[in-house]
Design an enzyme around this catalytic site. Structure first.
Site, PDB file in Angstrom:
ATOM      1  N   CYS A   2      16.726  39.636  16.773  1.00 18.69           N
ATOM      2  CA  CYS A   2      15.630  40.597  16.673  1.00 18.69           C
ATOM      3  C   CYS A   2      15.968  41.860  17.459  1.00 18.69           C
ATOM      4  CB  CYS A   2      14.298  40.064  17.182  1.00 18.69           C
ATOM      5  SG  CYS A   2      13.727  38.585  16.355  1.00 18.69           S
ATOM      6  N   ARG A  27      21.157  42.941  14.741  1.00 20.87           N
ATOM      7  CA  ARG A  27      20.595  41.910  15.614  1.00 20.87           C
ATOM      8  C   ARG A  27      19.769  40.884  14.834  1.00 20.87           C
ATOM      9  NH1 ARG A  27      20.623  43.553  21.036  1.00 20.87           N
ATOM     10  NH2 ARG A  27      19.040  41.994  21.439  1.00 20.87           N
ATOM     11  N   TRP A  74      15.155  38.226  13.307  1.00 21.60           N
ATOM     12  CA  TRP A  74      15.955  37.024  13.042  1.00 21.60           C
ATOM     13  C   TRP A  74      14.975  35.877  13.248  1.00 21.60           C
ATOM     14  CZ3 TRP A  74      17.503  32.521  15.541  1.00 21.60           C
ATOM     15  CH2 TRP A  74      18.561  31.829  14.925  1.00 21.60           C
ATOM     16  N   ASN A 100      10.772  39.999  20.698  1.00 21.34           N
ATOM     17  CA  ASN A 100      12.085  39.376  20.551  1.00 21.34           C
ATOM     18  C   ASN A 100      12.134  38.225  21.548  1.00 21.34           C
ATOM     19  OD1 ASN A 100      14.808  38.717  20.429  1.00 21.34           O
ATOM     20  ND2 ASN A 100      15.462  40.476  21.648  1.00 21.34           N
ATOM     21  N   GLY A 101      12.339  37.009  21.076  1.00 23.82           N
ATOM     22  CA  GLY A 101      12.395  35.854  21.980  1.00 23.82           C
ATOM     23  C   GLY A 101      11.595  34.702  21.400  1.00 23.82           C
ATOM     24  N   GLU A 484      39.467  30.348  16.027  1.00 25.60           N
ATOM     25  CA  GLU A 484      38.862  31.647  15.742  1.00 25.60           C
ATOM     26  C   GLU A 484      39.080  32.046  14.277  1.00 25.60           C
ATOM     27  OE1 GLU A 484      36.748  33.306  17.168  1.00 25.60           O
ATOM     28  OE2 GLU A 484      36.935  35.356  16.468  1.00 25.60           O
ATOM     29  N   LYS A 488      36.018  32.753  11.725  1.00 28.94           N
ATOM     30  CA  LYS A 488      35.867  34.018  10.985  1.00 28.94           C
ATOM     31  C   LYS A 488      35.656  33.726   9.509  1.00 28.94           C
ATOM     32  CE  LYS A 488      35.070  35.995  13.559  1.00 28.94           C
ATOM     33  NZ  LYS A 488      34.951  35.860  14.953  1.00 28.94           N
ATOM     34  N   GLU A 491      32.124  32.022   8.824  1.00 26.40           N
ATOM     35  CA  GLU A 491      30.891  32.771   9.060  1.00 26.40           C
ATOM     36  C   GLU A 491      30.665  33.924   8.084  1.00 26.40           C
ATOM     37  OE1 GLU A 491      30.287  34.450  12.999  1.00 26.40           O
ATOM     38  OE2 GLU A 491      32.383  34.967  13.179  1.00 26.40           O
ATOM     39  N   HIS A 507      45.212  12.833  13.485  1.00 28.13           N
ATOM     40  CA  HIS A 507      44.276  11.797  13.931  1.00 28.13           C
ATOM     41  C   HIS A 507      42.971  11.828  13.136  1.00 28.13           C
ATOM     42  CE1 HIS A 507      46.885  10.769  17.299  1.00 28.13           C
ATOM     43  NE2 HIS A 507      47.155  12.071  17.329  1.00 28.13           N
ATOM     44  N   LYS A 605      23.782  39.063  15.568  1.00 27.65           N
ATOM     45  CA  LYS A 605      24.872  39.438  16.466  1.00 27.65           C
ATOM     46  C   LYS A 605      24.721  38.829  17.847  1.00 27.65           C
ATOM     47  CE  LYS A 605      28.544  41.717  17.639  1.00 27.65           C
ATOM     48  NZ  LYS A 605      29.807  41.092  17.209  1.00 27.65           N
TER      49      LYS A 605
HETATM   50  O1  M6R Z   1      27.825  38.069  22.689  1.00 27.23           O
HETATM   51  P1  M6R Z   1      28.553  36.767  22.921  1.00 27.23           P
HETATM   52  O2  M6R Z   1      30.010  36.942  23.040  1.00 27.23           O
HETATM   53  O3  M6R Z   1      27.985  35.991  24.063  1.00 27.23           O
HETATM   54  O4  M6R Z   1      28.275  35.949  21.600  1.00 27.23           O
HETATM   55  C1  M6R Z   1      28.712  34.629  21.470  1.00 27.23           C
HETATM   56  C2  M6R Z   1      28.622  34.181  20.041  1.00 27.23           C
HETATM   57  O5  M6R Z   1      27.301  34.223  19.591  1.00 27.23           O
HETATM   58  C3  M6R Z   1      29.478  35.026  19.094  1.00 27.23           C
HETATM   59  O6  M6R Z   1      30.804  35.064  19.521  1.00 27.23           O
HETATM   60  C4  M6R Z   1      29.422  34.472  17.672  1.00 27.23           C
HETATM   61  O7  M6R Z   1      30.036  33.225  17.605  1.00 27.23           O
HETATM   62  C5  M6R Z   1      30.037  35.451  16.680  1.00 27.23           C
HETATM   63  N1  M6R Z   1      29.270  35.465  15.461  1.00 27.23           N
HETATM   64  C6  M6R Z   1      31.432  35.113  16.315  1.00 27.23           C
HETATM   65  O8  M6R Z   1      31.981  35.954  15.371  1.00 27.23           O
END
Ligand code: M6R
Length: 610
Positions: A2, A27, A74, A100-101, A484, A488, A491, A507, A605
């Site tokens: 949010c 956000r 969100w 927001n929260g 990672e 990527k 997501e 395993h 984000k």
């Molecule tokens: O702002 P932060 O680095 O604390 O965020 C952590 C995760 O929410 C963030 O890395 C998330 O996994 C991303 N979508 C990855 O691309």
């Protein structure tokens, strides 16, 4: 999670709120809405979906309102529909709020308010805020707002307006970010600086438990209990419009991948000396004796930052010979951790606002542990709560999938490991020289790599765009890179992908392998022969293999179906370039599939709720 924006001043609030919301959309993008105050009425416009839907509703309307609040959502409580969109109002449409929260005790509050005759329109937790203000209202908006705050529990950044208190917005924060922007005869309250870039660079970072009142050219920050004013430092933000625009790229994610040639440099600039092969980190406030005495180092984080934490653990142990751990913040904070006097804790976060990481940091502080932030957003909650640490200086990252922030985290954690190693005399001089030389060369290497390899990366991505599953393998420092790469892909393209340490694959996951289950393998020099055996193992089961390998590797060309060559670097530095082709493959696959790479479904984000 949010984004909220509030404005009072002398300009048309509608335009300012919409431009702020557009910049905050990353956000959360389940719904968007604004409330404008005009002729002692509150005009609410809101709709589910992206801000463009909201713009369609208000297009052509030209309200003269000079104050208002806005929200991009969100969803947590209640599906993302029009009714659950913010702003929410009270029964009489006199009070409007954005939030927001999460209000954790909203069920009890709602029951209480319903027993008093309040009628709720939405399924959200947030709506209790406007009704509570209404319940306490006896002609004094501020008093009613402060009384509301005494009741609610949970995490919040709230903005509220009262139709009978013109051009006044009251805000409060606890656990979710809220920034006051101070302009010329105008004031702003926003979730992050992107919403005010171009309007003002003067900000006050509000702290948890503070209340703020803005009225055109006045503002007051106060303690909600004593009701006394608080004097806070006005700070200057350096975000530019160029940084928060796509600058000619089709997506922020692609722009941010390409920015890595510069952001990697920003992460080490002024911190390494190529003349005398030295590392300096000003923000850590640790004496050589403190560094000598450290017994354990913890890296605590979430998501991509957690992957950086794995890399950090490996390089820290290797270079400084201190026992190191990486932890998910969400697990650490609830598992009654044991903390010793000579432990130190790094909290890695791009946004500096991730709820679990922030909570873990607060827990360590409560237990008298030593805390340091590794954050990207200057002035963020984690940076301020830690009070010391290292900024990654990657600039605003808008694409929901983290890219440039990750490589900057790798650089910074490598520097910290070297810095500790320097005082503990655990880094051989030749290794130190090679790492510093290769780090220093890395921005140019990344630039050349990007110039030379885009077409091949596009064609590999096109070839694999219709896969349903993928396995990513790497060993040692390339294990977090495999994780990672998989994150990527999943997501932004919604393709199932898993990252594994290459040997661990035997395993269990190897059972999944067949000709339709491609394997992306990071096969640069570290543990090369072992990785080659792992490639043989998956090839024997019919898998197609895409390898990231060092230039000049002839063996891999025969073994893998597709190869992307990267220059060979010192092995602590190598993973920093290895991840870039994986970011681009994820990007191009998602683009070929027509996905919105900057705003993947269900994600936001910055995860400011747990
Ligand atoms: O702002 P932060 O680095 O604390 O965020 C952590 C995760 O929410 C963030 O890395 C998330 O996994 C991303 N979508 C990855 O691309």
């Amino acid at each position: 999670m949010c984004g909220i924006v509030g404005y009072t001043g002398n300009k048309k609030a509608k335009d300012i709120l919409i431009s702020g919301l557009k910049n905050l959309e990353y956000r959360g993008y389940d719904s968007a809405g604004i409330c404008l105050q005009e002729n002692n009425e509150l005009l609410i416009f809101k709709d589910k979906g992206r801000i463009k839907n909201l713009i369609t509703i208000i297009d052509g309307l030209s309200p003269n309102a000079i104050s208002g609040i806005g929200h991009t959502r969100w969803a947590t409580h209640g599906e993302p529909n029009q009714i659950n969109s913010h702003p929410h109002t009270d029964c009489k449409n006199s009070i409007a709020i954005v939030h927001n929260g999460i209000i954790e005790n909203y069920t009890e509050i709602k029951k209480f308010l319903e027993s008093k005759g309040h009628i709720f329109k939405s399924e959200t937790d947030s709506e209790v805020i406007s009704h509570l203000i209404e319940e306490f209202y006896e002609g004094d908006f501020k008093e009613a707002f402060l009384n509301m705050l005494k009741i609610i529990e949970g995490a919040y950044a709230i903005l509220a307006m009262d139709k009978n208190t013109p051009n006044t917005i009251i805000g409060a924060r606890k656990g979710s970010p809220l920034i006051l922007g101070i302009g010329n005869n105008e004031n702003f309250l926003v979730s992050d600086p992107s919403a005010i870039v171009g309007y003002t660079a003067n900000v006050v970072y509000l702290d948890d438990g503070e209340v703020v009142i803005i009225k055109n050219n006045e503002f007051e920050i106060l303690d909600p209990v004593s009701k006394k004013s608080i004097n806070k430092k006005v700070e200057h933000i350096s975000w530019s419009l160029k940084e928060i625009s796509k600058d000619g790229y089709p997506d922020f994610m692609l722009k941010e991948i390409f920015e890595q040639q510069q952001t990697i440099k920003n992460a080490f600039r002024g911190r390494i000396s190529i003349e005398n092969y030295d590392v300096k980190l000003g923000g850590l406030k640790l004496t050589p004796k403190d560094i000598q005495d450290i017994q354990r180092v913890f890296f605590i984080s979430c998501g991509t930052s957690w992957h950086a934490g794995i890399y950090a653990k490996y390089v820290m142990e290797d270079l400084s010979r201190i026992i190191s751990e990486h932890e998910y913040a969400s697990e650490f904070r609830y598992r009654n951790p044991l903390i010793k006097e000579d432990d130190i804790f790094f909290f890695i976060s791009q946004s500096g606002e991730t709820a679990d990481t922030l909570a873990a940091l607060k827990l360590v502080k409560q237990l008298n542990g030593r805390v340091y932030g590794i954050t990207n957003v200057v002035g963020s909650s984690i940076a301020r709560e830690a009070g010391q640490g290292v900024y990654t200086h990657a600039g605003p990252e808008i694409g929901v999938a983290s890219t440039k922030a990750f490589t900057s985290q790798l650089v910074v954690t490598l520097l910290i490991a070297l810095y500790f190693g320097k005082f503990r005399k655990t880094v051989p001089q030749d290794k130190l020289i090679k790492i510093i030389e290769d780090l220093n060369k890395l921005p140019d290497i990344v630039e050349n790599f990007l110039k030379k390899n885009i077409e091949i990366l596009k064609s590999i991505s096109f070839k694999y765009k219709d896969i349903s599953n993928a396995l990513y393998l790497g060993r040692g420092l390339n294990f977090p890179i495999a994780l990672e790469g998989a994150l990527k892909l999943k997501e932004i393209s919604y393709i199932h992908a898993e990252g594994y340490p290459a040997a661990e694959m035997k395993h269990g996951p190897i059972a999944l392998i067949d000709k339709n289950f491609p394997v992306f393998v990071i096969a640069t020099r570290e543990l090369y022969e072992k990785v080659i055996s792992n490639i043989e193992e998956v090839k024997a089961r019919g898998a197609k293999v895409v390898a990231i390998a060092n230039e000049g590797d002839k063996k891999i060309t025969k073994l893998a179906d597709d190869v992307i060559f990267v220059p060979e670097l010192e092995y602590h530095v190598q993973p920093i370039i290895n991840v870039i082709p994986l970011q681009l493959i994820a990007y191009y696959i998602a683009s070929f599939k027509g996905k919105d790479v900057d705003k993947p479904r269900n994600l936001a984000k910055s995860v400011t709720v747990e």
